[in-house]
Design an enzyme around this catalytic site. Structure first.
Site, PDB file in Angstrom:
ATOM      1  N   SER A  63      -9.576   1.049   3.568  1.00 18.08           N
ATOM      2  CA  SER A  63      -8.788   1.894   2.686  1.00 18.08           C
ATOM      3  C   SER A  63      -7.722   1.134   1.884  1.00 18.08           C
ATOM      4  O   SER A  63      -7.171   1.680   0.937  1.00 18.08           O
ATOM      5  CB  SER A  63      -8.072   2.978   3.503  1.00 18.08           C
ATOM      6  N   LYS A 118       0.858  -1.193   0.000  1.00 21.08           N
ATOM      7  CA  LYS A 118       0.000   0.000   0.000  1.00 21.08           C
ATOM      8  C   LYS A 118       0.896   1.246   0.000  1.00 21.08           C
ATOM      9  O   LYS A 118       1.954   1.245   0.666  1.00 21.08           O
ATOM     10  CB  LYS A 118      -0.870  -0.061   1.260  1.00 21.08           C
ATOM     11  N   SER A 142      -9.369  -1.345   7.742  1.00 22.03           N
ATOM     12  CA  SER A 142      -8.891  -1.057   6.383  1.00 22.03           C
ATOM     13  C   SER A 142      -8.176  -2.208   5.685  1.00 22.03           C
ATOM     14  O   SER A 142      -7.931  -2.128   4.477  1.00 22.03           O
ATOM     15  CB  SER A 142      -7.975   0.168   6.393  1.00 22.03           C
TER      16      SER A 142
END
Lengths: 50, 463
Positions: free
Chosen positions: B158, B83, B182
């Protein structure tokens, strides 16, 4: 909800970039949260009192 | 190309076997993944940045180690991605924010270092919602990652890019972050495994923070075993992270085949009820999962979570207050560089007083103490990961001050994993969340692995 100091540079930035409608929406959520926090405080105080 | 597609979905263990037998090389597999990333980019937008040059350099070095008969372990040569909140030395790291559009770190994040020390290959940086807390919209710039099961739908967030990349066979595994679900939420929406380890088990040094005391780093993979392999590589004490815990880290992979016989599973029915709006298909898949667990020898009981009603206020106060503390100076200097959704959180954070924050910390202790009592009576908790399968963009508002199926375990810091447990009538994945005791990842993952073995949910692929 904490009172805002209008001379705080973050508050000045918010006033420029956030609409009154958005602010009201956020304020309503924060108020709900702080109400629950107050209930939590009361519960903790009651527990402490035995 | 058919063979390439197959290789894109191989497990980490299978890739390692292929490398060891010299049937396939890390360079070949890296090339396969890079081709797949390019071929799907315009549709899925899983990657913000592809690090081809670095990947091939690492793959060639790995290949040489296999030729020399000295690979660094099962992760050697395995193509992974992270990420875009994990710092990467000399490589742009943006948190998908205009504020950090040109930010180039000078050192790697701790877990990026650890993965490299195990010989893994970094394919690139993955999409997210702004700073790990914004809400994605279909017209965002850069475009948001899209759900590979139906590109009209949100992949959740997320850690959207990690979930999409793993589900679509664009990497062998990925790292996400989880301050309020997330990792688990997009894992559920995309039909992959997502693990939030115990707070303190995996270092967050060099990871762009959202909330100092809620952030966790963890893997998203296509199987529980792959999650265990990545966790074994990244777990461990780091004095550079104030939240890091000095605890023993036994190999989770080696303990994965423990029998779930006699495991006691708690179902927090009141929390599930409070979260509300559980889709009927999610409810059915969850009930079927509980039946499977019972059939495999586990005891399923309903449990209460004492004082859980305070958790939404505790979570909302801590997350927004801490995010505001981190962003205050940048938000004053460059408010125009923040997305509206994330900026709203900062405004909310600014409205809480220090006394509110202190009260929330007291509440956190109360909620954690309640969970500690509950976890003395069961080995794991089971609950749906999210109330509904993947939804259209714009309909997921975050709900940061409402009862949640995921936030409580960020507040308590317990390990929690989402694994596929079925599909909706529209063919969308549904996730089962299992929550363990603090630092008992070996037991939690063994239990999840046993469930996974009873079904073929994890082997289904989008498209």
């Amino acid at each position: 909800v904490k009172a805002w100091d209008e001379s705080d540079p973050f508050v000045i930035a918010v006033r420029k970039h956030q609409t009154a409608e958005e602010l009201a929406e956020i304020e309503a959520i924060v108020e709900n949260v702080t109400t629950l926090l107050a209930r939590l405080e009361e519960s903790l105080e009651n527990d402490a009192d035995g | 190309m058919a063979e390439d597609a197959e290789a894109g979905f191989w497990s980490i263990g299978e890739l390692h076997r292929q490398f060891t037998s010299r049937a396939l090389s890390p360079v070949e597999v890296t090339a396969i993944y890079l081709d797949r990333i390019e071929a799907t980019h315009d549709e899925l937008h899983a990657f913000l940045l592809v690090t081809s040059e670095l990947a091939f350099r690492q793959a060639r070095a790995s290949e040489q180690r296999y030729v020399d008969g000295a690979p660094l372990g099962v992760l050697d040569g395995i193509p992974l991605a992270v990420k875009d909140v994990y710092d990467t030395k000399g490589i742009r790291t943006t948190a998908q924010s205009a504020l950090f559009a040109d930010r180039v770190p000078r050192v790697d994040a701790a877990v990026v270092e650890r993965l490299a020390s195990h010989g893994s290959v970094l394919l690139g940086k993955l999409a997210l919602t702004e700073f790990g807390a914004g809400v994605a919209g279909p017209t965002d710039v850069p475009p948001p990652a899209r759900n590979p099961w139906d590109v009209r739908l949100s992949p959740g967030g997320s850690s959207s890019g990690p979930a999409v990349a793993v589900a679509a066979g664009l990497c062998a595994g990925a790292l996400g972050t989880d301050a309020g679900g997330s990792i688990r939420e997009p894992a559920s929406a995309c039909g992959v495994v997502g693990l939030k380890p115990t707070f303190g088990l995996v270092s967050r040094r060099g990871c762009i923070q959202l909330a100092e005391t809620l952030d966790h780093c963890g893997p998203l993979t296509r199987s529980v075993k792959d999650a265990a392999i990545v966790l074994d590589a990244i777990a461990g004490f780091d004095p550079g992270d104030a939240g890091s815990a000095e605890v023993a880290t036994p190999s989770v992979v080696e303990l994965l085949d423990q029998s779930p016989l006699g495991f006691k599973v708690g179902v927090p029915a009141s929390l599930i009820e409070a979260a509300g709006g559980i889709d009927a298909e999610v409810r059915d898949a969850f009930d079927a999962a509980l039946n499977t667990l019972q059939a495999s020898g586990a005891h399923v009981v309903e449990v209460a979570l004492p004082d859980i009603e305070y958790e939404p206020a505790v979570f909302a106060t801590i997350l927004n207050f801490e995010a505001f503390a981190f962003h205050r100076s940048d938000a004053i200097a460059h408010p125009e560089l923040y997305g509206r959704s994330f900026f709203k959180r900062l405004v909310a954070g600014s409205m809480f007083s220090a006394a509110d924050y202190a009260q929330a910390l007291r509440g956190r202790s109360l909620v954690r103490a309640g969970l500690e009592r509950t976890m003395q009576t069961v080995d794991v908790l089971a609950l749906p990961t999210r109330p509904r399968p993947a939804q259209p963009f714009g309909t997921e508002t975050g709900g940061w001050a409402r009862p949640s199926l995921r936030h409580p375990f960020n507040v308590t810091g317990q390990p929690a994993i989402s694994i596929p447990c079925g599909f909706s009538g529209d063919g969308l994945p549904i996730g089962l969340q299992l929550v363990g005791r603090w630092f008992e990842e070996p037991q939690l993952l063994a239990f999840a692995h046993a469930y996974e073995q009873a079904h073929d949910w994890s082997s289904r692929r989008p498209g």
